[in-house]
Motif scaffolding. Structure first.
Motif, short mmCIF file in Angstrom:
data_model
loop_
_atom_site.label_atom_id
_atom_site.label_comp_id
_atom_site.label_asym_id
_atom_site.label_seq_id
_atom_site.Cartn_x
_atom_site.Cartn_y
_atom_site.Cartn_z
N TYR A 20 0.84 -1.20 0.00
CA TYR A 20 0.00 0.00 0.00
C TYR A 20 0.88 1.26 0.00
CZ TYR A 20 -3.33 3.40 2.02
OH TYR A 20 -4.11 4.50 2.28
N GLY A 21 1.88 1.28 0.87
CA GLY A 21 2.78 2.43 0.90
C GLY A 21 3.57 2.60 -0.37
N ILE A 22 4.02 1.47 -0.95
CA ILE A 22 4.80 1.53 -2.19
C ILE A 22 3.96 2.07 -3.33
CG2 ILE A 22 5.90 0.10 -3.95
CD1 ILE A 22 6.89 -1.69 -1.65
N VAL A 23 2.71 1.57 -3.46
CA VAL A 23 1.84 2.03 -4.54
C VAL A 23 1.57 3.52 -4.41
CG1 VAL A 23 -0.48 1.83 -5.52
CG2 VAL A 23 0.81 -0.22 -4.95
N ASN A 24 1.43 4.01 -3.19
CA ASN A 24 1.13 5.43 -2.98
C ASN A 24 2.26 6.34 -3.45
OD1 ASN A 24 -1.46 6.29 -1.75
ND2 ASN A 24 -0.98 4.69 -0.28
N ILE A 25 3.49 5.87 -3.34
CA ILE A 25 4.63 6.74 -3.68
C ILE A 25 5.46 6.19 -4.83
CG2 ILE A 25 4.77 7.60 -1.31
CD1 ILE A 25 7.26 5.78 -0.97
N LEU A 26 4.97 5.13 -5.50
CA LEU A 26 5.78 4.46 -6.51
C LEU A 26 6.19 5.41 -7.63
CD1 LEU A 26 7.05 1.85 -7.52
CD2 LEU A 26 4.88 1.33 -8.69
N ALA A 27 5.24 6.14 -8.18
CA ALA A 27 5.55 7.02 -9.31
C ALA A 27 6.56 8.09 -8.91
CB ALA A 27 4.27 7.66 -9.85
N TYR A 28 6.34 8.68 -7.74
CA TYR A 28 7.27 9.71 -7.27
C TYR A 28 8.65 9.10 -7.01
CZ TYR A 28 9.22 13.53 -4.53
OH TYR A 28 10.02 14.54 -4.07
N GLY A 29 8.67 7.90 -6.43
CA GLY A 29 9.95 7.25 -6.15
C GLY A 29 10.72 6.95 -7.42
N ILE A 30 10.01 6.41 -8.43
CA ILE A 30 10.68 6.12 -9.70
C ILE A 30 11.19 7.40 -10.35
CG2 ILE A 30 10.30 5.28 -12.05
CD1 ILE A 30 8.40 3.20 -10.90
N GLY A 31 10.36 8.46 -10.30
CA GLY A 31 10.80 9.74 -10.85
C GLY A 31 12.03 10.28 -10.15
N THR A 32 12.07 10.12 -8.84
CA THR A 32 13.23 10.59 -8.07
C THR A 32 14.48 9.79 -8.41
OG1 THR A 32 11.78 11.30 -6.27
CG2 THR A 32 14.12 10.99 -5.75
N LEU A 33 14.34 8.47 -8.55
CA LEU A 33 15.48 7.63 -8.91
C LEU A 33 16.00 7.99 -10.29
CD1 LEU A 33 14.34 4.13 -7.59
CD2 LEU A 33 16.11 5.61 -6.62
N MET A 34 15.09 8.24 -11.23
CA MET A 34 15.52 8.63 -12.58
C MET A 34 16.23 9.97 -12.54
SD MET A 34 12.18 7.46 -14.81
CE MET A 34 12.85 8.15 -16.33
N ASP A 35 15.69 10.92 -11.78
CA ASP A 35 16.34 12.22 -11.66
C ASP A 35 17.74 12.09 -11.08
OD1 ASP A 35 14.26 13.72 -12.67
OD2 ASP A 35 13.30 14.01 -10.74
N THR A 36 17.86 11.30 -10.02
CA THR A 36 19.16 11.14 -9.36
C THR A 36 20.18 10.47 -10.28
OG1 THR A 36 18.04 10.95 -7.22
CG2 THR A 36 20.33 10.21 -7.34
N ALA A 37 19.74 9.41 -10.96
CA ALA A 37 20.66 8.69 -11.85
C ALA A 37 21.12 9.57 -13.00
CB ALA A 37 19.99 7.42 -12.37
N LEU A 38 20.18 10.25 -13.66
CA LEU A 38 20.55 11.06 -14.81
C LEU A 38 21.36 12.30 -14.41
CD1 LEU A 38 17.28 10.80 -16.95
CD2 LEU A 38 19.46 9.65 -17.30
N ALA A 39 21.05 12.85 -13.22
CA ALA A 39 21.86 13.97 -12.74
C ALA A 39 23.29 13.54 -12.45
CB ALA A 39 21.22 14.59 -11.49
N THR A 40 23.47 12.28 -12.06
CA THR A 40 24.81 11.74 -11.80
C THR A 40 25.55 11.46 -13.09
OG1 THR A 40 24.03 10.73 -9.75
CG2 THR A 40 26.09 9.90 -10.65
N LEU A 41 24.81 10.99 -14.11
CA LEU A 41 25.45 10.53 -15.35
C LEU A 41 25.58 11.62 -16.40
CD1 LEU A 41 23.56 7.13 -15.66
CD2 LEU A 41 25.90 7.48 -14.85
N LEU A 42 24.67 12.60 -16.40
CA LEU A 42 24.65 13.61 -17.45
C LEU A 42 24.95 14.98 -16.87
CD1 LEU A 42 21.47 12.53 -19.46
CD2 LEU A 42 23.86 12.18 -20.12
N ILE A 43 26.00 15.62 -17.34
CA ILE A 43 26.32 16.97 -16.92
C ILE A 43 25.29 17.92 -17.53
CG2 ILE A 43 28.02 18.82 -17.05
CD1 ILE A 43 30.17 16.68 -17.18
N GLY A 44 24.70 18.74 -16.69
CA GLY A 44 23.71 19.69 -17.15
C GLY A 44 22.28 19.27 -16.90
N PHE A 45 22.07 18.01 -16.46
CA PHE A 45 20.70 17.54 -16.24
C PHE A 45 20.12 18.18 -14.98
CE2 PHE A 45 17.51 14.65 -14.53
CZ PHE A 45 16.72 14.43 -15.66
N ASN A 46 18.89 18.68 -15.10
CA ASN A 46 18.21 19.28 -13.96
C ASN A 46 17.52 18.18 -13.17
OD1 ASN A 46 16.82 20.83 -12.14
ND2 ASN A 46 15.30 21.56 -13.59
N GLY A 47 17.95 17.97 -11.92
CA GLY A 47 17.53 16.83 -11.14
C GLY A 47 16.06 16.71 -10.83
#
Length: 663
Positions: free
Chosen positions: A184-211
């Motif tokens: 229940y908790g995972i489903v409530n925040i899943l989309a936001y969590g995935i978005g945050t992980l994508m932001d963090t990964a791309l900000a680490t890998l790509l110079i200039g990416f807005n997190g």
């Protein structure tokens, strides 16, 4: 042999005895729910009525409590929706109770409907009772607001039922009671969590990416129920200034219209979740009770989803805390390794055994390879994200933020909306120069160079790292952003007029940029254009010979004189010179004395209400600011400047007697 999954052939669609049993067996849930609502709404109104407020203040207090209760429906609904779902469908988590209830002469649809209606009663009856009590309390207090209370009743019921439907939906996929709140908790925040992980990964890998690109997107918000509902039920309070009777009126309103949007979201999405939950229930294999995941096709989704999300989370934590100096390839490797570990852990939970390597290594190996390819491709910038720069004629507006500069006064931070074609072209040239030095920025990020490298032997700054954020509004309507957190600025680069550092320093020293930096508030700019902005006070500050901070208050008359002088120098370009390095040129031009002026002007709101706007402007006195220096001389304040040099007749030349602490 797997059990049949079709509905029971009995004709019962509703069981009154089971409904009554649910209401009496689980009464603490709806009783505590009612108590929480009572103390958060009618009790607050009763207490406010007993405090002896005048009518206007009482109405304001009552309205404030109801608006707050509407906004807080999300917090109440999240908790009690889960509690009701866990209680009413807990029989699916135990083999004995599952077999007993499904042996009754009632269809699965009937069991589902009876329990669902029980959940509806858990919320509808207390909500209605609290709404009636609230109306009575308001009527006794003489502050009846039936329309607002009706909105609360509809919102509270809809939100609570929505989260109950979400809990029921999650219950259909698991046979373990402890797994239900986790899912229940995972489903409530899943989309936001995935978005945050994508932001963090791309900000680490790509110079200039807005997190914050993915986690703050509208799509992620829509698929994150608490986030979306809090957004739809958010309200603001604005106050008109005190009038002649010293009465201030508060005006409240929902930021997104009315709670109707939140209610519609709950009804539509809740109905979809209920329909899906019923369909899964009809096909559920009853002997799966006790299993972590009961639906066959969801089991690999759980295993590899846990691998990806857990791997990226743990990989990021390990990289940022221990291995960031090894570069981004270390992040990619750590993420792949951690993903494999979490995927095996997920398989162990599903199989209920530790012996999962022999039959699970192939899938985990494929997961690791996929992550290496995806993250490695992003690291190598296969799609040219890092190399992209716009054409100047395609840019409508560019917002430039960051570019921290000295002196450390009101103009230190840049936040410019640039539309002038010449300035836009200058920004694009700076961006192109940054793209050509991506390797240098990556080295600066990884090196964490020693602070001693910042200064030369005489103590002047020769190197720093700056931040620059560019937001382009393109002619086709796109908004493109780039964020550079480690922009190297060196004394050598500033001597080259074609370097991005030299171009950036020239850009922030354009007259319109300097004015925008010091007078950034639109209301202040408008007041200045109208000639209504007036200095009402301020202070002059510096340090004494022992380095102690000194502050000298200015009278209103002194502040007005200095405000006039500052405007003259600003218009003439004699004050506000910006420096990207605290170097010899900065030392030669800037005193170590700041003036802060408090400004006020009459303002009229959109609704016609009159108020007083206010702002502070802080500026460092520079040797070229002749009007300001003359005003200080006339006011007898020239001796309060920090004495650091002498003025030569052939121009203004400051010869430092000693090095002052940099601001």
């Amino acid at each position: 042999m797997p059990s049949a999954t079709s509905s029971f052939e009995g004709k019962g669609w509703f069981n009154a005895a089971l409904f009554r049993k649910n209401m009496t067996r689980f009464w603490p849930i709806w009783a505590v729910y009612a108590a929480v609502l009572f103390f958060t709404l009618p009790m607050e109104i009763i207490l406010a009525a007993g405090r002896g407020y005048v009518r206007a203040d009482l109405l304001d207090q009552v309205e404030s409590h109801v608006y707050g209760a509407i906004s807080n429906t999300v917090f109440v609904g999240v908790i009690f929706g889960l509690m009701a779902g866990m209680a009413l469908f807990s029989y699916l988590m135990n083999n004995r109770s599952t077999g007993m209830l499904h042996a009754l002469p009632i269809r699965r649809e009937g069991l589902f409907l009876t329990n669902w209606l029980s959940g509806l009663a858990f919320f509808l009856v207390p909500d209605l009772a609290i709404a009636l009590i609230t109306l009575c309390a308001q009527a006794v207090a003489g502050a009846a607001m039936p329309g607002l209370v009706a909105w609360w009743f509809l919102a509270q019921t809809a939100v609570s039922m929505f989260f109950f439907c979400l809990a029921v939906f999650c219950a259909m996929f698991t046979g373990h009671i402890l797994a239900l709140p986790a899912f229940y908790g995972i489903v409530n925040i899943l989309a936001y969590g995935i978005g945050t992980l994508m932001d963090t990964a791309l900000a680490t890998l790509l110079i200039g990416f807005n997190g914050g690109r993915f986690s703050s997107s509208v799509l992620v918000r829509w698929f994150t129920p608490p986030y979306q509902l809090m957004h739809l039920l958010e309200y603001t309070t604005s106050y008109t200034p005190y009038d002649d009777q010293m009465v201030s009126v508060a005006t409240r309103g929902f930021d997104n219209g009315t709670p109707a949007a939140a209610i519609a979201y709950c009804v539509v999405v809740g109905a979809v979740l209920t329909a899906l939950a019923l369909e899964v229930y009809r096909r559920r294999q009853l002997e799966r009770a006790g299993d972590l995941v009961t639906v066959g096709w969801v089991r690999p989704v759980f295993q590899y989803g846990l691998g990806v999300c857990g791997g990226m989370t743990l990989g990021t934590v390990l990289y940022m805390n221990f291995f960031d100096r090894l570069g981004t390839w270390a992040f990619i490797f750590l993420t792949a390794v951690c993903a494999v570990i979490f995927a095996f852990a997920g398989r162990m939970l599903l199989k209920k055994t530790l012996r999962v390597f022999a039959d699970g290594w192939k899938g985990c190996a494929v997961l690791a390879v996929c992550l290496l390819v995806l993250l490695g491709g992003a690291r190598m910038d296969l799609f040219g994200y890092q190399k992209w720069t716009p054409r100047a004629d395609q840019v409508v507006t560019v917002n430039l933020r960051g570019a921290y500069s000295v002196p450390n006064d009101g103009g230190r931070y840049a936040d410019y909306d640039i539309t002038d074609p010449e300035a836009v072209a200058q920004v694009v040239a700076i961006h192109a120069g940054l793209v050509e030095h991506l390797d240098a920025m990556e080295r600066e990020e990884a090196a964490r160079w020693n602070g001693d490298e910042r200064y030369d032997s005489e103590g002047y700054q020769i190197k720093t790292v700056n931040t620059l954020r560019l937001s382009y509004l393109m002619a086709d309507g796109r908004l493109v952003e780039r964020l550079y957190n480690y922009v190297p600025i060196t004394a050598e680069a500033l001597t080259d007029p074609n370097s991005y550092a030299s171009r950036l320093q020239a850009l922030i020293n354009r007259p319109e940029m300097v004015k925008s930096a010091y007078l950034g508030r639109w209301s202040l700019r408008e007041a200045m254009d109208a000639g209504t902005a007036e200095a009402v006070g301020g202070y002059l500050n510096n340090t004494d010979d022992d380095g102690r901070y000194l502050e000298n208050d200015l009278t209103a008359a002194q502040a007005r004189t200095l405000w006039t002088a500052f405007q003259e120098d600003l218009e003439a370009g004699r004050i506000g010179r910006r420096y990207l390095l605290d170097d010899r040129d900065r030392e030669a031009n800037c005193y170590y004395t700041d003036i802060t002026l408090s400004l006020a002007w009459p303002a009229v709101g959109q609704d016609g209400t009159r108020s007083t706007g206010s702002s502070d402007v802080t500026f460092t006195i520079q040797t070229t600011s002749t009007s300001t220096l003359k005003a200080l001389e006339e006011l007898g304040l020239r001796d309060r400047l920090l004495a650091r040099g002498a003025e030569a007749s052939g121009g203004v030349e400051t010869v430092l007697a000693e090095r002052a602490p940099t601001r």
